[in-house]
Design an enzyme around this catalytic site. Structure first.
Site, PDB file in Angstrom:
ATOM      1  N   ASN A  71      -4.576  -1.416  -7.120  1.00  0.00           N
ATOM      2  CA  ASN A  71      -4.157  -2.904  -7.742  1.00  0.00           C
ATOM      3  C   ASN A  71      -5.343  -3.466  -7.770  1.00  0.00           C
ATOM      4  O   ASN A  71      -6.099  -3.808  -7.016  1.00  0.00           O
ATOM      5  CB  ASN A  71      -3.485  -3.631  -6.599  1.00  0.00           C
ATOM      6  CG  ASN A  71      -3.005  -5.124  -7.224  1.00  0.00           C
ATOM      7  OD1 ASN A  71      -3.470  -5.573  -8.150  1.00  0.00           O
ATOM      8  ND2 ASN A  71      -2.108  -5.542  -6.480  1.00  0.00           N
ATOM      9  N   HIS A  86       1.908  -5.158 -14.479  1.00  0.00           N
ATOM     10  CA  HIS A  86       0.693  -5.252 -13.377  1.00  0.00           C
ATOM     11  C   HIS A  86       0.924  -4.054 -12.665  1.00  0.00           C
ATOM     12  O   HIS A  86       1.956  -3.494 -12.159  1.00  0.00           O
ATOM     13  CB  HIS A  86       1.147  -6.458 -12.710  1.00  0.00           C
ATOM     14  CG  HIS A  86       0.243  -6.693 -11.525  1.00  0.00           C
ATOM     15  ND1 HIS A  86      -1.183  -6.324 -11.573  1.00  0.00           N
ATOM     16  CD2 HIS A  86       0.379  -7.107 -10.108  1.00  0.00           C
ATOM     17  CE1 HIS A  86      -1.944  -6.498 -10.432  1.00  0.00           C
ATOM     18  NE2 HIS A  86      -0.774  -7.173  -9.567  1.00  0.00           N
ATOM     19  N   CYS A  90      -3.425 -12.297  -9.436  1.00  0.00           N
ATOM     20  CA  CYS A  90      -3.141 -11.020 -10.318  1.00  0.00           C
ATOM     21  C   CYS A  90      -2.597 -11.290 -11.748  1.00  0.00           C
ATOM     22  O   CYS A  90      -2.523 -10.338 -12.578  1.00  0.00           O
ATOM     23  CB  CYS A  90      -1.980 -10.107  -9.745  1.00  0.00           C
ATOM     24  SG  CYS A  90      -2.674  -9.656  -7.994  1.00  0.00           S
TER      25      CYS A  90
HETATM   26  O1  UT7 Z   1      -0.839  -8.044  -7.020  1.00  0.00           O
HETATM   27  C1  UT7 Z   1      -0.198  -9.022  -6.071  1.00  0.00           C
HETATM   28  C2  UT7 Z   1       1.219  -8.618  -5.949  1.00  0.00           C
HETATM   29  N1  UT7 Z   1       1.310  -7.670  -4.764  1.00  0.00           N
HETATM   30  C3  UT7 Z   1       2.277  -6.650  -4.751  1.00  0.00           C
HETATM   31  O2  UT7 Z   1       3.142  -6.759  -5.764  1.00  0.00           O
HETATM   32  C4  UT7 Z   1       2.422  -5.913  -3.617  1.00  0.00           C
HETATM   33  C5  UT7 Z   1       4.028  -6.141  -3.318  1.00  0.00           C
HETATM   34  N2  UT7 Z   1       4.282  -5.283  -1.956  1.00  0.00           N
HETATM   35  C6  UT7 Z   1       4.004  -3.787  -2.018  1.00  0.00           C
HETATM   36  O3  UT7 Z   1       3.767  -3.267  -2.925  1.00  0.00           O
HETATM   37  C7  UT7 Z   1       4.775  -3.213  -0.518  1.00  0.00           C
HETATM   38  O4  UT7 Z   1       5.484  -4.044   0.091  1.00  0.00           O
HETATM   39  C8  UT7 Z   1       3.637  -2.420   0.114  1.00  0.00           C
HETATM   40  C9  UT7 Z   1       3.207  -1.316  -0.537  1.00  0.00           C
HETATM   41  C10 UT7 Z   1       2.765  -3.712   0.386  1.00  0.00           C
HETATM   42  C11 UT7 Z   1       4.156  -2.012   1.491  1.00  0.00           C
HETATM   43  O5  UT7 Z   1       5.344  -1.213   1.510  1.00  0.00           O
HETATM   44  P1  UT7 Z   1       6.840  -1.522   2.135  1.00  0.00           P
HETATM   45  O6  UT7 Z   1       7.547  -0.496   1.678  1.00  0.00           O
HETATM   46  O7  UT7 Z   1       7.381  -3.008   1.925  1.00  0.00           O
HETATM   47  O8  UT7 Z   1       6.407  -1.197   3.638  1.00  0.00           O
HETATM   48  P2  UT7 Z   1       6.366  -2.279   4.916  1.00  0.00           P
HETATM   49  O9  UT7 Z   1       5.596  -3.366   4.770  1.00  0.00           O
HETATM   50  O10 UT7 Z   1       7.706  -2.622   4.992  1.00  0.00           O
HETATM   51  O11 UT7 Z   1       6.088  -1.195   6.004  1.00  0.00           O
HETATM   52  C12 UT7 Z   1       6.650  -0.129   6.484  1.00  0.00           C
HETATM   53  C13 UT7 Z   1       6.157   0.595   7.748  1.00  0.00           C
HETATM   54  C14 UT7 Z   1       5.852  -0.523   8.726  1.00  0.00           C
HETATM   55  O12 UT7 Z   1       5.959   0.400   9.956  1.00  0.00           O
HETATM   56  P3  UT7 Z   1       7.307  -0.203  10.833  1.00  0.00           P
HETATM   57  O13 UT7 Z   1       7.235  -1.598  11.098  1.00  0.00           O
HETATM   58  O14 UT7 Z   1       8.437   0.338   9.901  1.00  0.00           O
HETATM   59  O15 UT7 Z   1       7.134   0.880  12.199  1.00  0.00           O
HETATM   60  C15 UT7 Z   1       4.404  -0.730   8.394  1.00  0.00           C
HETATM   61  O16 UT7 Z   1       3.574  -0.840   9.801  1.00  0.00           O
HETATM   62  O17 UT7 Z   1       4.961   1.333   7.176  1.00  0.00           O
HETATM   63  C16 UT7 Z   1       3.688   0.814   7.912  1.00  0.00           C
HETATM   64  N3  UT7 Z   1       2.766   0.873   7.196  1.00  0.00           N
HETATM   65  C17 UT7 Z   1       1.960   1.808   7.088  1.00  0.00           C
HETATM   66  N4  UT7 Z   1       1.974   3.081   7.394  1.00  0.00           N
HETATM   67  C18 UT7 Z   1       0.945   4.083   7.046  1.00  0.00           C
HETATM   68  C19 UT7 Z   1       2.110  -0.370   6.522  1.00  0.00           C
HETATM   69  N5  UT7 Z   1       0.950   0.041   5.574  1.00  0.00           N
HETATM   70  C20 UT7 Z   1       0.754   1.390   6.122  1.00  0.00           C
HETATM   71  C21 UT7 Z   1       0.105   2.378   5.918  1.00  0.00           C
HETATM   72  N6  UT7 Z   1       0.014   3.531   6.299  1.00  0.00           N
HETATM   73  N7  UT7 Z   1      -1.060   2.120   4.955  1.00  0.00           N
END
Ligand code: UT7
Length: 335
Positions: free
Chosen positions: A288, A257, A115
């Site tokens: 993204n 970004h 990225c």
């Molecule tokens: O460009 C390269 C750089 N990339 C980035 O900068 C990405 C950086 N990371 C992020 O933007 C975030 O970490 C994400 C958007 C990818 C995820 O958000 P988060 O607040 O960190 O969520 P999480 O991964 O901790 O997931 C929270 C919950 C989980 O469920 P449990 O374990 O709490 O029951 C996931 O399974 O949300 C669940 N989950 C979803 N639920 C509905 C994960 N993806 C989804 C989804 N829809 N699409």
């Protein structure tokens, strides 16, 4: 030679027509519009046609940048392409774009910095024109992320979109543009495994097993990546401003970004003097787009606003590798 100053004298971008909305994603994986908007700020993203590749999108963005600079492809002597989704492992995507646009006098190469790619190629272009190794560099970032996205993995498939951006970097004294006043780049290879496409390289060449195990798709530890994102972009911005002997107050626009609105908002808090509309955002409509992201935003900003002489834009990005960077662009007028 030492007096040559690199500047951006034209920009362009390309977004595929097909829109993939959160509502469309609700039909593909177990997710909701509300989760995606709250956690990422994304509402929709663009997806390339099956027969539309990274080189096609890159060539379209390049044509737009050439047009904007009032330049022909034959005036380009170097093409740099940032991508993590090349058309082939070999030849490089830059060679395919060279042919597509008819830049017959240009050498060309690809750069892999995920990225942060746009900033890595911008820095390379600056080095080439300021040392006299090239006169006019065509800088491109292009990504067909839909080709490496696992549409069975809700944690990643909601995030990514396709698109391309380009700019012309030149040291021509008579041209006005955005001077590259400072650029800083960084990397922490110790964190390489938190964002990776495991198969397809020489460690795990394609096999029935790698395909069955879905190893050709991007795997990301989102939370881990998130933790590093703000810290690294913040320190890159600070370092870059110091390098250019500038203060935060000297910046009139910030383009971070476009990975997640929460990351962008956290960056915005570090730039308290900037009103919210001076933090440029496209994340809601394109998601993204990896290397292309800051370049697409830069092109949109320049098409919407006319910058006064001396106004400055700060670009910053972060991505797999881990890699990061920042660049200060100063308007020399008529941009
Ligand atoms: O460009 C390269 C750089 N990339 C980035 O900068 C990405 C950086 N990371 C992020 O933007 C975030 O970490 C994400 C958007 C990818 C995820 O958000 P988060 O607040 O960190 O969520 P999480 O991964 O901790 O997931 C929270 C919950 C989980 O469920 P449990 O374990 O709490 O029951 C996931 O399974 O949300 C669940 N989950 C979803 N639920 C509905 C994960 N993806 C989804 C989804 N829809 N699409």
């Amino acid at each position: 030679m030492g007096t040559l100053k690199a500047k951006i004298i034209g920009t362009g971008s390309y977004l595929p027509k097909r829109v993939l909305s959160n509502q469309d994603l609700e039909k593909i994986v177990e997710t909701t519009d509300d989760w995606i908007v709250t956690r990422t700020g994304m509402k929709e993203r663009r997806i390339a046609r099956e027969d539309e590749f990274t080189s096609d999108m890159g060539a379209d963005a390049a044509r737009a940048a050439l047009d904007d600079a009032g330049m022909s492809a034959e005036e380009i002597d170097f093409i740099l392409v940032a991508t993590m989704t090349p058309d082939y492992m070999c030849p490089s995507t830059s060679c395919l774009i060279q042919k597509a646009i008819g830049a017959t006098k240009a050498a060309s190469m690809d750069v892999g910095a995920a990225c942060t790619g746009f900033l890595y190629v911008l820095a390379t272009a600056k080095a080439f024109v300021e040392t006299g190794l090239a006169k006019n560099v065509l800088v491109i970032a292009s990504e067909k992320l839909s080709s490496i996205t696992d549409y069975q993995d809700r944690a990643t498939c909601v995030l990514f979109g396709d698109g391309a951006s380009a700019c012309i970097v030149s040291a021509a004294k008579e041209r006005k543009g955005l001077e590259l006043s400072g650029i800083t780049l960084g990397c922490d290879g110790g964190q390489a495994d938190i964002l990776v496409i495991p198969a397809g390289g020489c460690r795990q060449p394609a096999s029935n097993e790698t395909v069955e195990n879905r190893q050709h798709y991007v795997k990301m530890e989102g939370k881990e990546v998130f933790k590093h994102a703000v810290r690294r972009m913040e320190s890159a911005c600070k370092e870059c401003l110091e390098l250019a002997e500038l203060q935060e107050q000297d910046i009139s626009w910030l383009i971070p970004h476009q990975a997640n609105i929460r990351i962008i908002d956290a960056m915005a808090k570090r730039f308290k003097h900037l009103p919210p509309d001076r933090i440029f955002k496209t994340v809601h409509k394109y998601g993204n787009t990896s290397a292309s992201s800051v370049g697409i935003a830069l092109d949109e900003l320049l098409k919407q606003e006319s910058l006064q002489k001396g106004e400055r834009i700060l670009l910053t990005a972060f991505g797999g590798g881990l890699t990061w960077g920042a660049a200060v662009l100063t308007s020399t007028g008529d941009v």
